[in-house]
Design an enzyme around this catalytic site. Structure first.
Site, PDB file in Angstrom:
ATOM      1  N   LYS A   1       5.269   9.211   3.806  1.00 19.71           N
ATOM      2  CA  LYS A   1       5.381   7.667   3.375  1.00 19.71           C
ATOM      3  C   LYS A   1       4.089   7.753   2.200  1.00 19.71           C
ATOM      4  O   LYS A   1       4.405   7.124   1.248  1.00 19.71           O
ATOM      5  CB  LYS A   1       5.005   6.913   4.404  1.00 19.71           C
ATOM      6  CG  LYS A   1       4.808   5.212   3.993  1.00 19.71           C
ATOM      7  CD  LYS A   1       6.097   4.762   3.266  1.00 19.71           C
ATOM      8  CE  LYS A   1       5.965   3.296   2.642  1.00 19.71           C
ATOM      9  NZ  LYS A   1       5.847   2.459   3.724  1.00 19.71           N
TER      10      LYS A   1
ATOM     11  N   LYS B   1      -3.469  -0.597  -1.810  1.00 18.30           N
ATOM     12  CA  LYS B   1      -4.101  -0.149  -0.591  1.00 18.30           C
ATOM     13  C   LYS B   1      -3.345   1.237  -0.221  1.00 18.30           C
ATOM     14  O   LYS B   1      -4.093   2.260   0.263  1.00 18.30           O
ATOM     15  CB  LYS B   1      -4.009  -0.981   0.632  1.00 18.30           C
ATOM     16  CG  LYS B   1      -4.321  -0.603   1.988  1.00 18.30           C
ATOM     17  CD  LYS B   1      -3.094  -0.013   2.783  1.00 18.30           C
ATOM     18  CE  LYS B   1      -1.974  -0.867   3.038  1.00 18.30           C
ATOM     19  NZ  LYS B   1      -0.934  -0.227   3.848  1.00 18.30           N
TER      20      LYS B   1
END
Length: 296
Positions: free
Chosen positions: A170, A238
Site C-alpha cells: 500500500k 499522511k
C-alpha cells in the site's frame, strides 16, 4: 460469525454496508455516532467503546485514518485487543506503515489473536461498488478464513506475503498515486503557463503513456473546480509521510517523493486538507496565477 467494524469514514462506512448486504450482522463503533446510524437496525448494533465491541465479535475490522488512531482503538484505555476471545481475527484495513503493522501483529499474537494487514486501493465509488483491491499481509490460513469477507467489499485480493507486507505494498501504491498527481498538476500548470488551453492539455495527454490512467478520473474535478472528496488530500500527505518513514527505516532514498510530500503539506496550509487530493492542481495553478512580487 459476528463481525465488528471500527471506523466509519468515507471508506469504512461503505465497506461495512457491503458486509451487511451479504447478510453479516455487525457491531460497529465510530467516534461520531451519527456516521453509524445508516448501519443500525436488525443487522447492525452500536457499541459504546471498542472494548465492548471486542467482547461480542469473532472478527474485527479497523479502517482508521492513521497509526495513532489504530493504536488507540486497539490498545487504549477502552481498546478492543484485550477483550477479543482467543483465536479471534483482527483485520486492519487502515493505511499505516509496515513497521507499525508488525508491532500490532506482535501485540495481537501475545493475546492469541490472529492479525491481518489488509489495506485497500480504491476511492469512495469503488468502495460503494465493492470493487476494492485488498493488499494482504497474513498467514495463508488466516487469509482463507477471511477471504469470503474481503470479497464482500472488494473484487481482487493480492496476498503479498506475511504480516506487514500488505501495508508495504500500500505504501508503494499510494506513493505512485501521490507523486503521479503532483507531477501531472505541475505539468498542466506549465502547459497553461505557456499558453496551451486546459482542454487541449487534457485531450492531448490523457490516455498517453506518460500519464497514469487514474488521472482521467480527476479531469471532471479539475475542470469544474469541485474537489468533492474521494481521497482527502491530508491523508495522501499522511501516507506519503509514512512512506518516507518506511524509506528511512529501510535505508532507501526518496528525493522526489519527499518534495511531493511537502507540496501536499503546503496545500494543506492553504486550506485544501479536506478536499480530494487532486486539489493539489488547484493549489499549484493558484501559485502560478499569483502576481509576481514587486521589484525593489
Amino acid at each position: 460469525m459476528k463481525i465488528g467494524f471500527i471506523g466509519l469514514g468515507i471508506m469504512g462506512s461503505r465497506m461495512a454496508a457491503n458486509l451487511q448486504k451479504h447478510g453479516y450482522s455487525l457491531v460497529v463503533f465510530n467516534r461520531t455516532r451519527a456516521k453509524a446510524e445508516p448501519l443500525l437496525g436488525p443487522c447492525g448494533t452500536f457499541s459504546d467503546s471498542p472494548a465492548k465491541l471486542g467482547e461480542q465479535v469473532d472478527v474485527v475490522f479497523t479502517m482508521l485514518a492513521h497509526p495513532d488512531a489504530v493504536r488507540q482503538a486497539a490498545l487504549g484505555a477502552n481498546g478492543f485487543l484485550d477483550h477479543l476471545r482467543s483465536n479471534a481475527l483482527w483485520i486492519d484495513c487502515s493505511s499505516v506503515n509496515p513497521s507499525f503493522s508488525r508491532k500490532m501483529a506482535a501485540e495481537a499474537a501475545r493475546r492469541e489473536v490472529h492479525f491481518v494487514d489488509a489495506p485497500v486501493t480504491g476511492s469512495a465509488p469503488a468502495a460503494a461498488e465493492a470493487k476494492l483491491i485488498f493488499w494482504v499481509g497474513a498467514d495463508p490460513a488466516d487469509l482463507e478464513r477471511i477471504r469470503p469477507l474481503l470479497l464482500c467489499t472488494g473484487n481482487k485480493i493480492v496476498h503479498t506475503g506475511g504480516q506487514g507486507m500488505g501495508t508495504s505494498m500500500k505504501m508503494v501504491v499510494n506513493l505512485l498515486l501521490g507523486t503521479g498527481m503532483a507531477a501531472f498538476a505541475e505539468a498542466m500548470a506549465l502547459g497553461e503557463g505557456l499558453g496551451i488551453s486546459r482542454k487541449m492539455l487534457f485531450d492531448s495527454l490523457l490516455g498517453t503513456p506518460p500519464v497514469a490512467p487514474f488521472l482521467a478520473s480527476k479531469r471532471e474535478k479539475i475542470e469544474s473546480g469541485n474537489y468533492e472528496t474521494e481521497f482527502p488530500l491530508r491523508w495522501m500527505q499522511k501516507d506519503m509521510h509514512l512512506a518516507s518513514v518506511s524509506a528511512y527505516e529501510s535505508g532507501v532514498a526518496m528525493p522526489l517523493s519527499n518534495a511531493a510530500k511537502e507540496l501536499y503539506r503546503l496545500a494543506m496550509r492553504e486550506g485544501y486538507a479536506t478536499e480530494d487530493f487532486s486539489a493539489v492542481y488547484d493549489y499549484l495553478t493558484a501559485i502560478h496565477e499569483s502576481p509576481a512580487p514587486a521589484k525593489v
